[in-house]
Scaffold this active site. Structure first.
Site, mmCIF file in Angstrom:
data_model
loop_
_atom_site.group_PDB
_atom_site.id
_atom_site.type_symbol
_atom_site.label_atom_id
_atom_site.label_comp_id
_atom_site.label_asym_id
_atom_site.label_seq_id
_atom_site.Cartn_x
_atom_site.Cartn_y
_atom_site.Cartn_z
ATOM 1 N N ASP A 14 8.871 -7.677 -5.059
ATOM 2 C CA ASP A 14 10.145 -7.859 -4.362
ATOM 3 C C ASP A 14 10.335 -9.305 -3.922
ATOM 4 O OD1 ASP A 14 10.218 -5.190 -4.708
ATOM 5 O OD2 ASP A 14 10.263 -4.647 -2.584
ATOM 6 N N ASP A 57 -0.814 -16.529 7.988
ATOM 7 C CA ASP A 57 -1.360 -15.193 7.765
ATOM 8 C C ASP A 57 -0.792 -14.239 8.809
ATOM 9 O OD1 ASP A 57 -3.193 -12.935 7.553
ATOM 10 O OD2 ASP A 57 -4.466 -14.303 6.410
ATOM 11 N N GLN A 82 -0.150 -4.439 3.328
ATOM 12 C CA GLN A 82 -1.173 -3.783 2.520
ATOM 13 C C GLN A 82 -0.514 -2.477 2.103
ATOM 14 O OE1 GLN A 82 -3.149 -2.055 0.446
ATOM 15 N NE2 GLN A 82 -3.499 -0.679 2.170
ATOM 16 N N SER A 83 -0.052 -2.404 0.855
ATOM 17 C CA SER A 83 0.855 -1.320 0.498
ATOM 18 C C SER A 83 0.261 -0.294 -0.463
ATOM 19 C CB SER A 83 2.117 -1.910 -0.132
ATOM 20 O OG SER A 83 1.769 -2.593 -1.307
ATOM 21 N N SER A 124 9.486 1.794 4.486
ATOM 22 C CA SER A 124 9.198 2.497 3.240
ATOM 23 C C SER A 124 9.489 3.981 3.397
ATOM 24 C CB SER A 124 7.720 2.303 2.913
ATOM 25 O OG SER A 124 7.263 3.323 2.067
ATOM 26 N N GLU A 126 7.640 6.121 2.688
ATOM 27 C CA GLU A 126 6.377 6.731 3.134
ATOM 28 C C GLU A 126 6.423 7.107 4.620
ATOM 29 O OE1 GLU A 126 3.456 7.653 1.673
ATOM 30 O OE2 GLU A 126 4.231 7.217 -0.319
ATOM 31 N N TYR A 148 -0.941 4.126 5.624
ATOM 32 C CA TYR A 148 0.100 3.170 5.251
ATOM 33 C C TYR A 148 1.444 3.594 5.858
ATOM 34 C CZ TYR A 148 3.649 0.919 2.342
ATOM 35 O OH TYR A 148 4.753 0.244 1.910
ATOM 36 N N LYS A 152 3.706 1.666 8.655
ATOM 37 C CA LYS A 152 5.106 1.320 8.388
ATOM 38 C C LYS A 152 6.044 1.923 9.456
ATOM 39 C CE LYS A 152 5.572 -1.281 4.672
ATOM 40 N NZ LYS A 152 6.226 -2.595 4.742
ATOM 41 N N HIS A 178 10.683 1.386 -6.125
ATOM 42 C CA HIS A 178 11.510 0.533 -6.972
ATOM 43 C C HIS A 178 10.625 -0.205 -7.957
ATOM 44 C CE1 HIS A 178 10.888 -1.083 -2.976
ATOM 45 N NE2 HIS A 178 10.894 -2.303 -3.475
ATOM 46 N N ARG A 183 6.053 -4.829 -12.200
ATOM 47 C CA ARG A 183 5.188 -3.784 -11.651
ATOM 48 C C ARG A 183 3.917 -3.702 -12.475
ATOM 49 N NH1 ARG A 183 4.952 -0.759 -6.958
ATOM 50 N NH2 ARG A 183 6.218 1.102 -7.109
#
Ligand code: GDP
Length: 323
Positions: A14, A57, A82-83, A124, A126, A148, A152, A178, A183
């Site tokens: 992205d 960072d 961290q996905s 997300s 998620e 995760y 989020k 997406h 990817r």
């Protein structure tokens, strides 16, 4: 005056598409990159001389304050996290550090160093985990089911809370899956389009897949990043679902990809239990009513067009490599 945008997660799928979009709109683009980062710079190689890389960072508050103070961005897009869901189970605390607390640090840095900046947080689907309604809307309860998703959800609510408490221009975009040619092939969409191209070119002769009945709400990453930008151009900040609004099965995907190369998928595809997931009862699909009505956004690429874009890309890439 030239607008300035600051992107975290620049080297991801992205981030690279968003940087391209913003550059095409005349923005000056800054990207946060970890000095120790071993992440793949391949996606932004072609943009390198047009972007200012700033070192910092999400784990380090002072580095974030420094880069925001230095860049003085009008818009900030937090696409870093961290996905990878399986890794969030083996490294739950580190996932929380980046994906949850990283956003706290970023919000504090914005509040202190550039409170008039507009902020986009990548939420997300998620966060919905096991939702009690389908399709999900911006009002659907969050019931995340992995570290995760939990991280989020925290990041989402912190972004909303900072908007309410400090009157910051903060938006959350709740994106569903997406995809794009950028990817990795570990994801089923690219795995299939890549394999169809390989088989067409005689570079492979079979494709092993898991559950063909699994369904996803897939849209093109290019469409998704346009929605992110659009959200920051409004008079008032708000949160929106970014999705295609429809689901397709892996079976439809494989059929469509093999149709693009004039092959019959049943001749090449076999089911391998190794690729099955243990729990697939939930099928997430987003309602795009709000973003459509309020921002006039909807995906420009259909499912079939996205498959075609990706198969074409892999055909060209693999032919070039072979040549
Ligand atoms: P994610 O689960 O949404 O992060 O994305 P994936 O692309 O990894 O998986 C999408 C869906 O495809 C899941 O429901 C998988 O069960 C299903 N699937 C079926 N076959 C495969 C396969 O060979 N690889 C992967 N990754 N997923 C598969």
């Amino acid at each position: 005056m030239t607008k300035k945008a600051f992107i975290t997660g620049l080297t991801g799928q992205d981030g690279s598409y968003l940087a391209e979009l913003l550059l095409s709109k005349g923005y000056q683009v800054f990207g946060l990159v970890r000095r120790s980062s071993t992440s793949n710079l391949e996606r932004i190689n072609h943009l390198f001389n047009q972007i200012q890389i700033l070192s910092g960072d999400l784990l380090d508050q002072s580095s974030l304050m420094d880069v925001i103070a230095e860049a003085q961005p009008d818009e900030i897009y937090n696409l870093a996290s961290q996905s990878y869901v399986p890794l969030s189970w083996t490294q739950p605390a580190l996932t929380a550090e980046y994906t949850a607390l990283g956003v706290s640090r970023l919000l504090e840095s914005i509040r202190r160093c550039k409170p008039d900046a507009r902020f986009y947080q990548a939420s997300s689907s998620e966060v919905f985990g096991q939702p009690d309604e389908s399709p999900q809307t911006e009002r659907t309860a969050f019931r995340p089911r992995n570290p995760y998703g939990v991280a989020k959800a925290y990041a989402h609510w912190m972004t909303v809370n900072y908007r309410q408490k400090y009157n910051l221009y903060n938006c959350c975009g709740i994106t569903y899956t997406h995809e794009s040619p950028r990817r990795g092939t570990e994801f089923v969409f690219r795995k299939i389009t890549h394999a169809a191209a390989q088989i067409k070119l005689g570079l492979a002769n079979e494709l092993k897949l898991g559950n063909l009945d699994a369904r996803r709400d897939w849209c093109y990453a290019k469409d998704a990043v346009y929605a992110m930008w659009l959200m920051l151009q409004q008079a008032q900040p708000d949160d929106y679902i970014i999705a295609s609004g429809e689901t397709h099965s892996v079976r439809e995907l494989v059929e469509c990809a093999f149709n693009c190369v004039d092959l019959n998928w049943q001749d090449y595809v076999s089911v391998d239990p190794a690729f099955y997931r243990s729990d697939e009862s939930v099928q997430l699909v987003g309602s795009i009513n709000k973003i459509k009505t309020e921002l006039g956004w909807q995906p420009q690429y259909s499912f079939e067009q996205l498959v075609e874009v990706m198969v074409d890309y892999d055909l060209k890439k693999l032919s070039k490599n072979g040549a």
